[in-house]
Design an enzyme around this catalytic site. Structure first.
Site, PDB file in Angstrom:
ATOM      1  N   ASN A  53      11.587  29.608  67.606  1.00  0.00           N
ATOM      2  CA  ASN A  53      12.805  28.972  66.704  1.00  0.00           C
ATOM      3  C   ASN A  53      13.548  30.020  66.107  1.00  0.00           C
ATOM      4  O   ASN A  53      12.794  31.259  65.848  1.00  0.00           O
ATOM      5  CB  ASN A  53      11.971  27.855  65.990  1.00  0.00           C
ATOM      6  CG  ASN A  53      10.841  28.596  65.235  1.00  0.00           C
ATOM      7  OD1 ASN A  53       9.797  28.618  65.528  1.00  0.00           O
ATOM      8  ND2 ASN A  53      11.333  29.050  63.800  1.00  0.00           N
ATOM      9  N   HIS A 104      -2.608  36.928  64.275  1.00  0.00           N
ATOM     10  CA  HIS A 104      -2.048  38.197  63.831  1.00  0.00           C
ATOM     11  C   HIS A 104      -2.295  39.216  64.959  1.00  0.00           C
ATOM     12  O   HIS A 104      -3.613  39.786  65.278  1.00  0.00           O
ATOM     13  CB  HIS A 104      -2.856  38.739  62.590  1.00  0.00           C
ATOM     14  CG  HIS A 104      -2.621  37.914  61.373  1.00  0.00           C
ATOM     15  ND1 HIS A 104      -3.258  37.923  60.273  1.00  0.00           N
ATOM     16  CD2 HIS A 104      -1.823  36.819  61.189  1.00  0.00           C
ATOM     17  CE1 HIS A 104      -2.959  37.151  59.498  1.00  0.00           C
ATOM     18  NE2 HIS A 104      -2.032  36.658  59.730  1.00  0.00           N
ATOM     19  N   VAL A 132      16.751  36.271  76.276  1.00  0.00           N
ATOM     20  CA  VAL A 132      16.685  37.535  76.866  1.00  0.00           C
ATOM     21  C   VAL A 132      15.874  37.809  78.029  1.00  0.00           C
ATOM     22  O   VAL A 132      14.664  37.719  77.729  1.00  0.00           O
ATOM     23  CB  VAL A 132      16.679  38.698  75.927  1.00  0.00           C
ATOM     24  CG1 VAL A 132      16.890  39.996  76.480  1.00  0.00           C
ATOM     25  CG2 VAL A 132      17.831  38.502  74.974  1.00  0.00           C
ATOM     26  N   ASN A 174       4.364  42.795  64.875  1.00  0.00           N
ATOM     27  CA  ASN A 174       3.010  43.200  64.576  1.00  0.00           C
ATOM     28  C   ASN A 174       2.522  44.019  65.952  1.00  0.00           C
ATOM     29  O   ASN A 174       1.275  44.830  65.622  1.00  0.00           O
ATOM     30  CB  ASN A 174       2.249  42.009  64.558  1.00  0.00           C
ATOM     31  CG  ASN A 174       2.601  41.186  63.416  1.00  0.00           C
ATOM     32  OD1 ASN A 174       3.167  41.446  62.400  1.00  0.00           O
ATOM     33  ND2 ASN A 174       2.408  39.733  63.527  1.00  0.00           N
ATOM     34  N   THR A 232       2.359  40.908  58.531  1.00  0.00           N
ATOM     35  CA  THR A 232       3.981  40.778  58.390  1.00  0.00           C
ATOM     36  C   THR A 232       4.606  41.831  57.665  1.00  0.00           C
ATOM     37  O   THR A 232       5.728  42.540  58.014  1.00  0.00           O
ATOM     38  CB  THR A 232       4.351  39.341  58.161  1.00  0.00           C
ATOM     39  OG1 THR A 232       3.753  38.619  59.127  1.00  0.00           O
ATOM     40  CG2 THR A 232       5.716  39.251  58.369  1.00  0.00           C
ATOM     41  N   SER A 292       5.730  30.876  68.305  1.00  0.00           N
ATOM     42  CA  SER A 292       6.775  29.978  67.792  1.00  0.00           C
ATOM     43  C   SER A 292       7.938  30.322  68.751  1.00  0.00           C
ATOM     44  O   SER A 292       8.168  31.665  68.869  1.00  0.00           O
ATOM     45  CB  SER A 292       6.847  29.931  66.392  1.00  0.00           C
ATOM     46  OG  SER A 292       5.703  29.677  65.606  1.00  0.00           O
TER      47      SER A 292
END
Ligand code: FAD
Length: 515
Positions: free
Chosen positions: A123, A446, A237, A480, A492, A121
């Site tokens: 965001n 995961h 970055v 993770n 998490t 993701s």
């Protein structure tokens, strides 16, 4: 678009605004008032407060738009359905969840299993704006043996994520589901590894509404009120600057203007997920031998069942719901991992059936139950994400090449998990469908191991017990990828717990340097 001010110099630069990056900002805001902290996030700001879970956005269109805007450089068309149950029981080899985007290339090498489901993701809030919030503690061999304070760190992680084990206690049939699961599974289990309610990062609000913890909850008021904290969205970055074995800052590209900025920092935290954290280290020339290696995901098997002999729910439980995504009937039950039964089971009462039912067959809320079983991977050094020196991804970063194989042991544990899932389904009621579905690798979302933690610098780890990268002072990794064990439970909480230890270490160093 507006031009923005990038700081020239901060104390701590954090890359990524998911739950783990947010944990650093939170702990540093609590422990180091006055320290200048900047978080750079490649994805856009979705809503207020920053990092809020998209399921807390009540308006359907706004929520769908927020999901689309999280999907990286090539988001899906605006009219692609975002119903989160869609495709749940679909055998499509590359399942994609709303708010995530698949690795476009490099996810499979010839003759290997690959990670067809590998997704990310982009965001503010990261995947933590889209997640389910299951926060089980690791058990048995999932635990990190060389961390004596692991339980205290996990408790702190639960505080940051606002984990609640009893938010859905009143869900219809939840107690009955747990009784049936317990009767089928608990006989041989230690007391703390028996079937129970799933600890969830959710809050039951005063008006009865359920809200999900995103990175907003992890940031908390203390970070939002910190005048020395800044969050810069749409800022990629591209490099961690390292001089003589010390991290000295970051190079950032403003995606709104294309301008490059150098931001000096005394410490740099890379919390850019388990695929992009090693990518950024690699791009920065930080390439310890274990970087990207021991990549593992949790082979996942799902099945659905209709509860047998439960009668009808009380009438107050079947009120029509105008916000089905936000007020689910869901109880979520937890079947903890044990070394004897090395799977993690999550049993969710669903709002709707994942498989088509006859049109006139409207199930009583709470009676359709989804089983999700995760296996621990047989860890291999050769399972890895490599990076390409010439090809780039959609952001211009080194393209990823995933090398990934399921071993004989993996096939055996998947087969055993499928057995257990069918046994559990029969104990609960009538299975919907002939047999469980095992998702392609990567579907668990995961991904672990790529920047793994170790007790010593013996070449099999990237960072030490405080998440500081071996041989690079002031450079910390988070997420993770830091988890060194083969876990089957949702990662998490563990990653946030490890981030707490890292943030405390930075706080200690900054404070000592002041003296
Ligand atoms: P992320 O949340 O992935 O955040 C990393 C951030 O870094 C991203 O926003 C990314 O854009 C940013 N970034 C990357 N590279 C750069 C760069 N170079 N410069 C700037 N920014 C960068 N986990 C559980 O434990 N329990 C669950 O029940 C669960 N359910 C899930 C359900 C779904 C549908 C999804 C999608 C995920 C689920 N997860 C669950 C996984 C969970 O969301 C992740 O484990 C968690 O978000 C990881 O946090 P993180 O901060 O390490 O990384």
């Amino acid at each position: 678009s507006m031009s923005r001010t990038f700081p020239d110099r901060v104390d701590v630069a954090i890359v990524g605004s998911g739950p783990c990056g947010a944990a650093y900002a939170r702990v540093l805001s609590e422990q180091c008032p006055g320290a200048r902290i900047a978080t750079f996030e490649v994805g856009p700001l979705l809503a207020d407060p920053p990092g809020v879970h998209v399921k807390n956005i009540v308006d359907d269109e706004e929520r769908a738009r927020a999901q689309r805007r999280s999907e990286g450089p090539q988001p899906l068309a605006d009219d692609t359905p975002t119903d989160t149950m869609e495709g749940y029981a679909d055998a499509a080899p590359r399942l994609v969840r709303p708010g995530t985007f698949l690795l476009p290339t490099g996810w499979q090498q010839p003759g290997e299993d690959g990670l067809p489901g590998a997704a990310m993701s982009a965001n503010v809030g990261g995947m933590g704006a889209h997640w389910t919030g299951a926060c089980p503690r690791p058990g048995d061999s999932e635990r990190i043996g060389f961390l004596p304070d692991l339980d205290e760190l996990l408790a702190e992680g639960e505080r940051l994520l606002a984990v609640d084990t009893h938010a859905f206690d009143d869900a219809p049939f939840a107690a009955e589901v747990r009784k049936r699961l317990g009767d089928a599974l608990d006989a041989t289990r230690a007391e703390d590894r028996r079937v129970g309610p799933m600890p969830l990062a959710v809050q039951r609000q005063a008006d009865g509404r359920v809200t999900w913890s995103g990175a907003d909850v992890v940031f908390g008021d203390v970070t939002r009120a910190n005048p020395d904290f800044s969050l810069v969205p749409e800022a990629l970055v591209t490099e961690v600057l390292v001089t003589e074995g010390r991290a000295t800052g970051v190079r950032v590209r403003d995606l709104q203007t294309g301008e490059e900025h150098v931001v000096s920092a005394r410490a740099v935290v890379v919390a850019a997920d388990a695929l992009r954290t090693p990518q950024l280290l690699w791009a920065s020339g930080v390439r310890p031998p274990a970087l990207g290696r021991y990549l593992n995901d949790q082979p996942q098997t799902v099945f659905a069942v209709r509860l047998r002999d439960v009668g009808h729910a009380r009438t107050e439980d079947v009120d029509p719901r105008d916000e089905p995504e936000i007020v689910p009937q869901s109880g979520v039950s937890w079947v903890p991992f044990t070394d004897a039964e090395p799977f993690h089971g999550q049993v969710m009462q669903l709002d709707a059936s994942p498989v088509p039912l006859a049109a006139d067959d409207v199930p009583t809320p709470g009676t359709i139950v989804g089983l999700g079983w995760f296996c621990a991977k047989d860890l291999q050094e050769s399972d890895r994400v490599d990076f390409d020196a010439t090809e780039v991804d959609g952001y211009g970063m080194p393209a990823m090449r995933v090398h990934y194989r399921l071993t004989e042991r993996d096939h055996a544990s998947i087969a055993a998990a499928r057995e257990t899932v069918q046994q559990v389904a029969r104990a609960l009621g009538d299975p919907l469908g002939d047999e469980p579905l095992t998702f392609p690798p990567g579907a668990s979302l995961h991904y672990q191991g790529t920047t793994r933690m170790g007790a010593t610098d013996d070449g099999t780890s990237v960072c030490g017990p405080t998440s500081q990268v071996w041989g690079v002072d002031g450079l910390y990794v988070a997420g993770n990828g830091v988890i060194p064990t083969a876990t089957a439970c949702n990662p998490t909480l563990t990653s946030v717990a490890l981030a707490v230890a890292g943030a405390r270490d930075i706080a200690r160093t900054l404070t000592e340097e002041e003296k």
